[in-house]
Design an enzyme around this catalytic site. Structure first.
Site, mmCIF file in Angstrom:
data_model
loop_
_atom_site.group_PDB
_atom_site.id
_atom_site.type_symbol
_atom_site.label_atom_id
_atom_site.label_comp_id
_atom_site.label_asym_id
_atom_site.label_seq_id
_atom_site.Cartn_x
_atom_site.Cartn_y
_atom_site.Cartn_z
ATOM 1 N N GLY A 1 0.819 -1.220 0.000
ATOM 2 C CA GLY A 1 0.000 0.000 0.000
ATOM 3 C C GLY A 1 0.842 1.255 0.000
ATOM 4 C CG ASP B 1 9.984 8.936 7.846
ATOM 5 O OD1 ASP B 1 9.641 8.546 6.711
ATOM 6 O OD2 ASP B 1 11.104 9.419 8.066
ATOM 7 N N GLY B 2 6.888 7.869 6.441
ATOM 8 C CA GLY B 2 6.062 8.357 5.343
ATOM 9 C C GLY B 2 6.611 9.574 4.634
ATOM 10 N NE ARG C 1 4.091 8.635 -8.417
ATOM 11 C CZ ARG C 1 4.633 7.582 -7.804
ATOM 12 N NH1 ARG C 1 5.904 7.298 -7.991
ATOM 13 N NH2 ARG C 1 3.909 6.823 -7.009
ATOM 14 C CG ASP D 1 5.429 -3.195 -5.041
ATOM 15 O OD1 ASP D 1 6.052 -4.266 -5.176
ATOM 16 O OD2 ASP D 1 5.928 -2.182 -4.519
#
Length: 482
Positions: A87, A122-123, A173, A249
Protein backbone atom coordinates in the site's frame (compact mmCIF):
# COMPACT_ATOMS: atom_id res chain seq x y z
CA UNK A 1 -8.92 26.73 -8.35
CA UNK A 2 -9.62 23.60 -10.31
CA UNK A 3 -7.23 21.48 -8.26
CA UNK A 4 -9.26 22.22 -5.13
CA UNK A 5 -12.30 20.55 -6.68
CA UNK A 6 -10.71 17.32 -7.83
CA UNK A 7 -12.81 14.36 -8.79
CA UNK A 8 -11.71 11.10 -7.19
CA UNK A 9 -13.37 8.16 -8.90
CA UNK A 10 -11.14 5.66 -7.06
CA UNK A 11 -12.53 6.92 -3.75
CA UNK A 12 -15.98 5.86 -4.97
CA UNK A 13 -14.88 2.22 -4.84
CA UNK A 14 -15.50 0.19 -1.66
CA UNK A 15 -13.56 1.31 1.40
CA UNK A 16 -11.36 -1.79 1.44
CA UNK A 17 -9.59 -0.40 -1.64
CA UNK A 18 -7.95 2.49 0.22
CA UNK A 19 -7.58 4.40 3.47
CA UNK A 20 -8.67 8.00 3.97
CA UNK A 21 -5.74 9.97 5.35
CA UNK A 22 -5.59 13.45 6.85
CA UNK A 23 -2.82 15.90 5.96
CA UNK A 24 0.29 15.97 8.14
CA UNK A 25 1.52 19.50 8.92
CA UNK A 26 5.03 20.54 7.94
CA UNK A 27 7.09 23.46 9.24
CA UNK A 28 7.83 25.65 6.24
CA UNK A 29 6.73 24.67 2.74
CA UNK A 30 9.03 26.16 0.13
CA UNK A 31 8.79 25.57 -3.62
CA UNK A 32 11.79 24.03 -5.32
CA UNK A 33 10.22 23.82 -8.75
CA UNK A 34 6.83 23.85 -10.41
CA UNK A 35 6.23 22.32 -13.84
CA UNK A 36 4.18 25.01 -15.58
CA UNK A 37 3.99 23.30 -19.00
CA UNK A 38 2.58 20.18 -17.36
CA UNK A 39 0.13 22.27 -15.33
CA UNK A 40 -1.13 23.82 -18.56
CA UNK A 41 -1.50 20.35 -20.08
CA UNK A 42 -3.57 19.36 -17.05
CA UNK A 43 -5.70 22.50 -17.29
CA UNK A 44 -4.54 23.77 -13.88
CA UNK A 45 -3.91 27.29 -12.65
CA UNK A 46 -0.16 27.52 -12.01
CA UNK A 47 -0.39 30.84 -10.16
CA UNK A 48 -2.89 29.48 -7.67
CA UNK A 49 -0.94 26.28 -7.17
CA UNK A 50 2.23 28.22 -6.35
CA UNK A 51 0.42 30.54 -3.94
CA UNK A 52 0.78 29.98 -0.16
CA UNK A 53 -2.46 27.96 -0.13
CA UNK A 54 -1.26 25.92 -3.10
CA UNK A 55 2.06 25.17 -1.41
CA UNK A 56 0.21 24.08 1.73
CA UNK A 57 -1.56 21.48 -0.38
CA UNK A 58 1.45 20.42 -2.46
CA UNK A 59 3.46 19.83 0.72
CA UNK A 60 0.65 17.90 2.40
CA UNK A 61 0.52 20.55 5.13
CA UNK A 62 -3.13 21.51 4.77
CA UNK A 63 -5.78 20.43 2.30
CA UNK A 64 -8.59 22.66 1.08
CA UNK A 65 -12.08 22.00 2.31
CA UNK A 66 -13.69 19.04 0.59
CA UNK A 67 -10.48 17.34 -0.51
CA UNK A 68 -10.26 13.83 0.94
CA UNK A 69 -6.93 12.24 0.13
CA UNK A 70 -6.57 8.47 0.08
CA UNK A 71 -3.75 5.94 0.32
CA UNK A 72 -4.26 2.99 -2.01
CA UNK A 73 -4.06 -0.62 -0.86
CA UNK A 74 -1.93 -3.07 -2.81
CA UNK A 75 0.33 -6.09 -2.36
CA UNK A 76 3.32 -7.21 -4.38
CA UNK A 77 6.22 -9.49 -5.10
CA UNK A 78 9.39 -7.74 -3.94
CA UNK A 79 12.51 -9.40 -5.34
CA UNK A 80 10.40 -12.51 -5.86
CA UNK A 81 8.97 -12.64 -2.33
CA UNK A 82 5.25 -12.03 -1.94
CA UNK A 83 4.09 -9.43 0.59
CA UNK A 84 0.29 -9.58 0.96
CA UNK A 85 -0.07 -5.98 2.17
CA UNK A 86 2.03 -3.04 1.05
CA UNK A 87 0.00 0.00 0.00
CA UNK A 88 0.84 3.68 -0.20
CA UNK A 89 3.02 4.06 2.87
CA UNK A 90 4.18 7.57 2.01
CA UNK A 91 1.87 8.69 -0.77
CA UNK A 92 -1.58 10.22 -1.00
CA UNK A 93 -3.87 10.35 -4.00
CA UNK A 94 -5.43 13.82 -4.04
CA UNK A 95 -7.74 13.09 -6.94
CA UNK A 96 -8.02 13.28 -10.71
CA UNK A 97 -8.27 15.81 -13.47
CA UNK A 98 -9.24 15.38 -17.10
CA UNK A 99 -6.46 17.05 -19.08
CA UNK A 100 -6.65 19.08 -22.28
CA UNK A 101 -6.42 15.84 -24.29
CA UNK A 102 -9.48 14.46 -22.46
CA UNK A 103 -7.34 11.94 -20.55
CA UNK A 104 -8.05 11.29 -16.87
CA UNK A 105 -4.91 11.57 -14.73
CA UNK A 106 -4.14 11.11 -11.05
CA UNK A 107 -2.45 13.73 -8.91
CA UNK A 108 -0.56 12.22 -6.01
CA UNK A 109 1.72 13.48 -3.27
CA UNK A 110 4.80 11.37 -2.52
CA UNK A 111 6.57 11.85 0.79
CA UNK A 112 3.65 13.56 2.50
CA UNK A 113 3.67 11.56 5.73
CA UNK A 114 2.54 8.26 7.25
CA UNK A 115 -0.59 6.38 6.26
CA UNK A 116 -2.26 3.21 7.44
CA UNK A 117 0.12 1.30 5.15
CA UNK A 118 3.39 2.85 6.39
CA UNK A 119 4.53 -0.23 8.33
CA UNK A 120 6.24 1.88 11.02
CA UNK A 121 7.88 4.17 8.45
CA UNK A 122 7.79 7.94 8.71
CA UNK A 123 6.06 8.36 5.34
CA UNK A 124 8.40 11.17 4.43
CA UNK A 125 10.87 11.62 1.58
CA UNK A 126 14.30 13.21 1.48
CA UNK A 127 15.07 15.89 -1.07
CA UNK A 128 17.52 13.67 -2.99
CA UNK A 129 15.04 10.97 -4.08
CA UNK A 130 12.44 13.65 -4.86
CA UNK A 131 14.82 15.49 -7.19
CA UNK A 132 15.99 12.22 -8.76
CA UNK A 133 12.44 11.19 -9.61
CA UNK A 134 11.63 14.67 -10.89
CA UNK A 135 14.61 14.65 -13.26
CA UNK A 136 14.41 11.05 -14.47
CA UNK A 137 10.65 11.04 -15.01
CA UNK A 138 10.83 14.27 -16.99
CA UNK A 139 13.75 12.89 -18.99
CA UNK A 140 11.73 9.80 -19.84
CA UNK A 141 8.83 11.97 -20.98
CA UNK A 142 11.16 13.99 -23.21
CA UNK A 143 12.47 10.73 -24.68
CA UNK A 144 8.90 9.74 -25.57
CA UNK A 145 8.69 6.85 -23.09
CA UNK A 146 5.41 6.37 -21.17
CA UNK A 147 6.00 7.59 -17.63
CA UNK A 148 4.59 9.25 -14.58
CA UNK A 149 5.35 12.98 -14.53
CA UNK A 150 6.54 15.48 -11.96
CA UNK A 151 4.32 18.49 -11.32
CA UNK A 152 6.10 20.01 -8.33
CA UNK A 153 8.85 19.53 -5.77
CA UNK A 154 8.48 21.25 -2.41
CA UNK A 155 10.76 21.44 0.62
CA UNK A 156 8.93 20.81 3.89
CA UNK A 157 11.28 22.61 6.27
CA UNK A 158 11.52 19.43 8.34
CA UNK A 159 14.36 16.90 8.44
CA UNK A 160 14.03 13.22 7.69
CA UNK A 161 16.33 10.66 9.21
CA UNK A 162 17.86 7.90 7.15
CA UNK A 163 21.53 7.06 7.70
CA UNK A 164 21.97 10.79 8.31
CA UNK A 165 19.77 13.84 8.80
CA UNK A 166 18.43 15.10 5.45
CA UNK A 167 16.09 17.87 4.26
CA UNK A 168 12.54 16.64 3.73
CA UNK A 169 10.63 17.20 0.50
CA UNK A 170 7.42 16.20 -1.27
CA UNK A 171 6.96 15.31 -4.94
CA UNK A 172 3.67 15.90 -6.72
CA UNK A 173 3.35 13.07 -9.20
CA UNK A 174 0.98 12.75 -12.16
CA UNK A 175 -0.03 9.39 -13.65
CA UNK A 176 -2.70 7.87 -15.84
CA UNK A 177 -3.54 5.99 -12.65
CA UNK A 178 -1.75 4.28 -9.78
CA UNK A 179 -3.31 0.86 -10.34
CA UNK A 180 -0.55 -1.71 -10.19
CA UNK A 181 -0.24 -5.44 -10.73
CA UNK A 182 0.11 -5.49 -6.96
CA UNK A 183 -3.31 -3.87 -6.61
CA UNK A 184 -4.86 -6.95 -8.20
CA UNK A 185 -2.66 -9.20 -6.08
CA UNK A 186 -4.00 -7.54 -2.93
CA UNK A 187 -7.51 -8.81 -3.61
CA UNK A 188 -6.41 -12.14 -5.03
CA UNK A 189 -4.43 -12.86 -1.86
CA UNK A 190 -7.65 -12.35 0.12
CA UNK A 191 -9.68 -14.54 -2.25
CA UNK A 192 -11.83 -11.47 -2.76
CA UNK A 193 -13.23 -12.27 -6.20
CA UNK A 194 -15.83 -9.56 -5.82
CA UNK A 195 -13.12 -6.98 -5.21
CA UNK A 196 -11.15 -8.28 -8.18
CA UNK A 197 -14.14 -7.87 -10.45
CA UNK A 198 -14.80 -4.33 -9.21
CA UNK A 199 -11.14 -3.43 -9.76
CA UNK A 200 -10.97 -5.04 -13.20
CA UNK A 201 -14.17 -3.34 -14.34
CA UNK A 202 -12.88 0.00 -13.07
CA UNK A 203 -9.54 -0.53 -14.83
CA UNK A 204 -11.25 -1.42 -18.09
CA UNK A 205 -13.53 1.59 -17.97
CA UNK A 206 -10.68 3.94 -17.12
CA UNK A 207 -7.84 2.64 -19.29
CA UNK A 208 -9.35 0.43 -21.96
CA UNK A 209 -12.95 1.61 -22.53
CA UNK A 210 -12.94 -0.09 -25.93
CA UNK A 211 -13.15 -3.39 -24.04
CA UNK A 212 -16.44 -2.59 -22.33
CA UNK A 213 -19.12 -4.99 -23.53
CA UNK A 214 -16.74 -7.51 -25.07
CA UNK A 215 -17.61 -11.16 -24.68
CA UNK A 216 -14.33 -11.89 -22.84
CA UNK A 217 -13.40 -8.55 -21.26
CA UNK A 218 -10.96 -9.91 -18.66
CA UNK A 219 -8.96 -11.84 -21.22
CA UNK A 220 -8.96 -8.66 -23.29
CA UNK A 221 -7.73 -6.72 -20.23
CA UNK A 222 -4.82 -9.13 -19.87
CA UNK A 223 -4.03 -8.78 -23.57
CA UNK A 224 -4.02 -4.98 -23.31
CA UNK A 225 -1.76 -4.91 -20.26
CA UNK A 226 0.65 -7.44 -21.79
CA UNK A 227 0.89 -5.34 -24.95
CA UNK A 228 1.41 -2.11 -22.98
CA UNK A 229 4.19 -3.61 -20.86
CA UNK A 230 5.89 -5.21 -23.86
CA UNK A 231 5.99 -1.83 -25.57
CA UNK A 232 7.25 -0.08 -22.43
CA UNK A 233 10.09 -2.48 -21.62
CA UNK A 234 11.27 -2.50 -25.25
CA UNK A 235 11.46 1.30 -25.11
CA UNK A 236 13.52 1.06 -21.91
CA UNK A 237 15.96 -1.28 -23.60
CA UNK A 238 16.35 1.00 -26.61
CA UNK A 239 17.66 3.88 -24.46
CA UNK A 240 19.63 1.77 -21.99
CA UNK A 241 17.33 2.41 -19.04
CA UNK A 242 17.44 0.16 -15.99
CA UNK A 243 14.43 0.43 -13.70
CA UNK A 244 16.24 -1.20 -10.82
CA UNK A 245 13.28 -2.50 -8.82
CA UNK A 246 10.75 -4.19 -11.10
CA UNK A 247 8.59 -5.52 -8.28
CA UNK A 248 4.97 -6.27 -9.17
CA UNK A 249 3.91 -3.27 -7.08
CA UNK A 250 6.10 -1.10 -9.34
CA UNK A 251 4.37 -2.09 -12.59
CA UNK A 252 1.26 -0.19 -13.61
CA UNK A 253 -1.44 -1.69 -15.79
CA UNK A 254 -1.45 1.54 -17.81
CA UNK A 255 2.05 0.80 -19.11
CA UNK A 256 3.70 3.85 -17.56
CA UNK A 257 7.11 3.80 -15.90
CA UNK A 258 6.58 4.36 -12.19
CA UNK A 259 8.64 4.60 -8.98
CA UNK A 260 12.10 5.90 -9.85
CA UNK A 261 14.09 4.63 -6.91
CA UNK A 262 17.43 2.96 -7.67
CA UNK A 263 17.37 3.47 -11.43
CA UNK A 264 19.79 4.75 -14.04
CA UNK A 265 20.76 4.80 -17.69
CA UNK A 266 23.63 2.55 -18.74
CA UNK A 267 26.96 4.32 -19.28
CA UNK A 268 29.56 1.69 -20.25
CA UNK A 269 27.41 -0.98 -21.86
CA UNK A 270 27.01 -4.06 -19.70
CA UNK A 271 23.95 -6.32 -20.09
CA UNK A 272 24.36 -7.46 -16.47
CA UNK A 273 24.38 -3.93 -15.02
CA UNK A 274 22.18 -3.36 -11.97
CA UNK A 275 21.36 -0.17 -10.08
CA UNK A 276 20.07 -1.42 -6.77
CA UNK A 277 22.39 -2.14 -3.87
CA UNK A 278 20.08 -4.89 -2.62
CA UNK A 279 19.85 -6.66 -6.00
CA UNK A 280 22.82 -8.89 -5.28
CA UNK A 281 21.90 -11.60 -7.79
CA UNK A 282 21.04 -9.30 -10.69
CA UNK A 283 17.35 -10.13 -10.74
CA UNK A 284 16.57 -6.71 -12.21
CA UNK A 285 19.66 -6.32 -14.39
CA UNK A 286 19.32 -4.51 -17.70
CA UNK A 287 19.18 -7.68 -19.83
CA UNK A 288 16.74 -9.38 -17.45
CA UNK A 289 14.04 -6.72 -17.71
CA UNK A 290 11.94 -8.40 -20.45
CA UNK A 291 12.09 -11.71 -18.57
CA UNK A 292 11.05 -10.08 -15.31
CA UNK A 293 8.20 -8.29 -17.08
CA UNK A 294 6.93 -11.64 -18.34
CA UNK A 295 7.15 -13.12 -14.83
CA UNK A 296 5.29 -10.17 -13.36
CA UNK A 297 2.61 -10.39 -16.01
CA UNK A 298 2.15 -14.06 -15.18
CA UNK A 299 1.40 -13.00 -11.60
CA UNK A 300 -1.15 -10.52 -12.99
CA UNK A 301 -2.72 -13.27 -15.11
CA UNK A 302 -3.07 -15.45 -12.02
CA UNK A 303 -5.22 -12.80 -10.34
CA UNK A 304 -7.58 -12.72 -13.34
CA UNK A 305 -8.14 -16.46 -13.62
CA UNK A 306 -11.39 -16.49 -11.56
CA UNK A 307 -12.79 -13.75 -13.80
CA UNK A 308 -11.73 -15.29 -17.10
CA UNK A 309 -13.56 -18.59 -16.68
CA UNK A 310 -15.25 -20.72 -14.04
CA UNK A 311 -13.33 -23.63 -15.53
CA UNK A 312 -9.83 -23.25 -14.07
CA UNK A 313 -8.10 -25.25 -16.81
CA UNK A 314 -9.80 -23.12 -19.46
CA UNK A 315 -8.79 -19.93 -17.66
CA UNK A 316 -5.17 -21.12 -17.40
CA UNK A 317 -5.15 -22.02 -21.09
CA UNK A 318 -6.39 -18.54 -22.02
CA UNK A 319 -3.84 -16.86 -19.76
CA UNK A 320 -0.95 -18.90 -21.16
CA UNK A 321 -1.97 -18.05 -24.69
CA UNK A 322 -2.06 -14.33 -23.92
CA UNK A 323 1.22 -14.38 -22.01
CA UNK A 324 2.80 -16.08 -24.99
CA UNK A 325 2.19 -12.92 -27.01
CA UNK A 326 4.57 -10.83 -24.89
CA UNK A 327 7.75 -11.92 -26.62
CA UNK A 328 6.53 -11.26 -30.15
CA UNK A 329 5.10 -7.85 -29.17
CA UNK A 330 8.31 -6.94 -27.37
CA UNK A 331 10.54 -8.06 -30.23
CA UNK A 332 8.47 -6.14 -32.78
CA UNK A 333 9.02 -2.86 -30.93
CA UNK A 334 12.67 -3.66 -30.17
CA UNK A 335 13.53 -4.65 -33.73
CA UNK A 336 11.86 -1.60 -35.22
CA UNK A 337 13.66 0.60 -32.70
CA UNK A 338 17.13 -0.85 -33.32
CA UNK A 339 16.71 -0.52 -37.08
CA UNK A 340 16.04 3.19 -36.62
CA UNK A 341 18.91 3.56 -34.15
CA UNK A 342 21.25 2.10 -36.77
CA UNK A 343 19.73 4.14 -39.61
CA UNK A 344 18.32 1.12 -41.42
CA UNK A 345 15.34 2.51 -43.26
CA UNK A 346 14.26 -0.74 -44.88
CA UNK A 347 14.08 -4.29 -43.58
CA UNK A 348 16.62 -6.87 -44.65
CA UNK A 349 17.70 -10.30 -43.51
CA UNK A 350 20.56 -9.98 -41.06
CA UNK A 351 19.51 -6.62 -39.59
CA UNK A 352 18.81 -8.03 -36.16
CA UNK A 353 22.12 -9.88 -36.08
CA UNK A 354 23.86 -6.65 -37.07
CA UNK A 355 22.29 -4.91 -34.08
CA UNK A 356 23.11 -7.79 -31.73
CA UNK A 357 26.72 -7.81 -32.93
CA UNK A 358 27.04 -4.07 -32.29
CA UNK A 359 25.84 -4.58 -28.72
CA UNK A 360 28.40 -7.37 -28.34
CA UNK A 361 31.20 -5.09 -29.55
CA UNK A 362 29.95 -2.41 -27.16
CA UNK A 363 30.00 -4.84 -24.24
CA UNK A 364 33.48 -6.19 -24.98
CA UNK A 365 34.93 -2.67 -25.08
CA UNK A 366 32.66 -1.33 -22.32
CA UNK A 367 31.87 1.53 -24.69
CA UNK A 368 29.26 4.12 -23.77
CA UNK A 369 25.81 2.99 -24.95
CA UNK A 370 24.28 6.42 -25.58
CA UNK A 371 27.29 8.05 -27.20
CA UNK A 372 28.06 5.08 -29.44
CA UNK A 373 24.65 5.16 -31.11
CA UNK A 374 24.63 8.96 -31.31
CA UNK A 375 28.05 9.13 -32.91
CA UNK A 376 27.13 6.57 -35.55
CA UNK A 377 24.75 9.17 -36.93
CA UNK A 378 27.42 11.88 -36.69
CA UNK A 379 29.90 9.64 -38.50
CA UNK A 380 27.79 8.88 -41.56
CA UNK A 381 29.81 11.27 -43.69
CA UNK A 382 33.17 10.45 -42.07
CA UNK A 383 35.70 7.93 -43.41
CA UNK A 384 35.46 4.51 -41.81
CA UNK A 385 38.44 4.94 -39.50
CA UNK A 386 38.01 8.60 -38.51
CA UNK A 387 34.59 8.82 -36.89
CA UNK A 388 33.96 9.73 -33.29
CA UNK A 389 32.22 6.46 -32.52
CA UNK A 390 35.44 4.54 -33.13
CA UNK A 391 37.20 6.51 -30.41
CA UNK A 392 34.88 5.00 -27.78
CA UNK A 393 36.19 1.46 -28.27
CA UNK A 394 39.14 -0.08 -26.46
CA UNK A 395 39.40 -2.47 -29.40
CA UNK A 396 38.83 -0.26 -32.46
CA UNK A 397 39.63 -3.19 -34.73
CA UNK A 398 36.49 -5.02 -33.62
CA UNK A 399 34.49 -1.88 -34.24
CA UNK A 400 36.06 -1.49 -37.71
CA UNK A 401 34.98 -5.01 -38.70
CA UNK A 402 31.43 -4.31 -37.56
CA UNK A 403 31.38 -0.83 -39.09
CA UNK A 404 32.32 -2.19 -42.51
CA UNK A 405 29.28 -4.48 -42.41
CA UNK A 406 27.06 -1.62 -41.22
CA UNK A 407 28.22 0.75 -43.97
CA UNK A 408 27.68 -1.94 -46.57
CA UNK A 409 24.16 -2.46 -45.26
CA UNK A 410 23.14 1.21 -45.20
CA UNK A 411 24.48 1.63 -48.72
CA UNK A 412 21.66 -0.66 -49.87
CA UNK A 413 19.02 1.81 -48.61
CA UNK A 414 17.83 4.49 -51.01
CA UNK A 415 18.27 7.43 -48.62
CA UNK A 416 20.68 10.33 -48.56
CA UNK A 417 23.04 10.89 -45.66
CA UNK A 418 21.16 13.87 -44.25
CA UNK A 419 17.85 12.04 -44.15
CA UNK A 420 19.41 8.98 -42.51
CA UNK A 421 21.22 11.12 -39.95
CA UNK A 422 17.96 12.90 -39.10
CA UNK A 423 16.23 9.55 -38.50
CA UNK A 424 19.05 8.34 -36.26
CA UNK A 425 19.31 11.56 -34.27
CA UNK A 426 15.56 11.53 -33.68
CA UNK A 427 15.86 8.27 -31.71
CA UNK A 428 19.43 8.35 -30.36
CA UNK A 429 19.60 10.99 -27.63
CA UNK A 430 22.62 13.18 -27.13
CA UNK A 431 21.72 13.78 -23.49
CA UNK A 432 20.43 11.47 -20.79
CA UNK A 433 20.30 12.11 -17.03
CA UNK A 434 23.59 10.41 -16.24
CA UNK A 435 23.87 9.07 -12.74
CA UNK A 436 27.04 10.95 -11.82
CA UNK A 437 25.38 14.21 -12.82
CA UNK A 438 22.30 13.38 -10.75
CA UNK A 439 24.45 12.57 -7.71
CA UNK A 440 26.33 15.86 -8.10
CA UNK A 441 23.00 17.69 -8.44
CA UNK A 442 21.71 16.07 -5.24
CA UNK A 443 24.86 16.97 -3.31
CA UNK A 444 24.51 20.58 -4.41
CA UNK A 445 20.85 20.61 -3.37
CA UNK A 446 21.74 19.26 0.07
CA UNK A 447 23.85 22.37 0.43
CA UNK A 448 20.96 24.57 -0.68
CA UNK A 449 22.13 25.09 -4.27
CA UNK A 450 19.46 24.08 -6.81
CA UNK A 451 21.27 25.56 -9.83
CA UNK A 452 22.54 22.16 -11.06
CA UNK A 453 19.00 20.77 -10.70
CA UNK A 454 17.60 23.51 -12.92
CA UNK A 455 20.45 23.10 -15.39
CA UNK A 456 20.07 19.36 -15.79
CA UNK A 457 16.31 19.78 -16.28
CA UNK A 458 16.93 22.24 -19.11
CA UNK A 459 19.34 19.82 -20.78
CA UNK A 460 17.22 16.68 -20.55
CA UNK A 461 14.11 18.50 -21.79
CA UNK A 462 15.79 18.54 -25.24
CA UNK A 463 17.57 15.19 -25.31
CA UNK A 464 17.90 14.91 -29.10
CA UNK A 465 19.13 18.46 -29.76
CA UNK A 466 22.71 19.60 -30.05
CA UNK A 467 23.38 21.90 -27.10
CA UNK A 468 27.03 22.96 -27.50
CA UNK A 469 27.01 25.04 -24.33
CA UNK A 470 25.94 21.94 -22.37
CA UNK A 471 28.30 19.45 -24.00
CA UNK A 472 29.67 18.33 -20.62
CA UNK A 473 26.29 16.77 -19.81
CA UNK A 474 26.81 14.32 -22.68
CA UNK A 475 30.06 13.04 -21.20
CA UNK A 476 30.12 9.72 -19.36
CA UNK A 477 31.66 9.55 -15.89
CA UNK A 478 35.44 9.63 -15.86
CA UNK A 479 37.10 6.30 -15.08
CA UNK A 480 38.62 6.05 -11.63
CA UNK A 481 42.39 6.49 -11.57
CA UNK A 482 44.10 4.03 -9.26
Amino acid sequence: MRLLALNNSYAQLPERFFAHTDPKPVSEPRLIRFNRPLAEELGLDADQLTSPDGLDMLSGHRFPEGLQAIALAYAGHQFGNFVPQLGDGRALLLGEVVDVNDIRRDIQLKGSGPTRFSRNGDGRAAVGPVLREYVVSEAMAALGIPTTRALAAVLTGDPVYREVRLPGAVLTRVAASHIRIGTFQYFAARHDTGGLKILADYAIERHFPQLVGQARPYRALLEAVVAAQADLVARWMLVGFIHGVMNTDNMTISGETIDYGPCAFVDAYDPSAVFSSIDRVGRYAYANQPHVATWNLARFAETLLPLMSTDESEAVSQAEEVLGSFQSSYETVLQRGFRRKLGLLTEAEGDLQLAADFLDVLARSEADFTLAFRRLGDDLAAPDDQGGARQLFEDPGAFDIWSARWRQRIASDAADTAARRAVMHAVNPKFIPRNHRIEAMIQAALGGDFTPFEEILRVISRPFDEQPEMERYADPPRPCLL
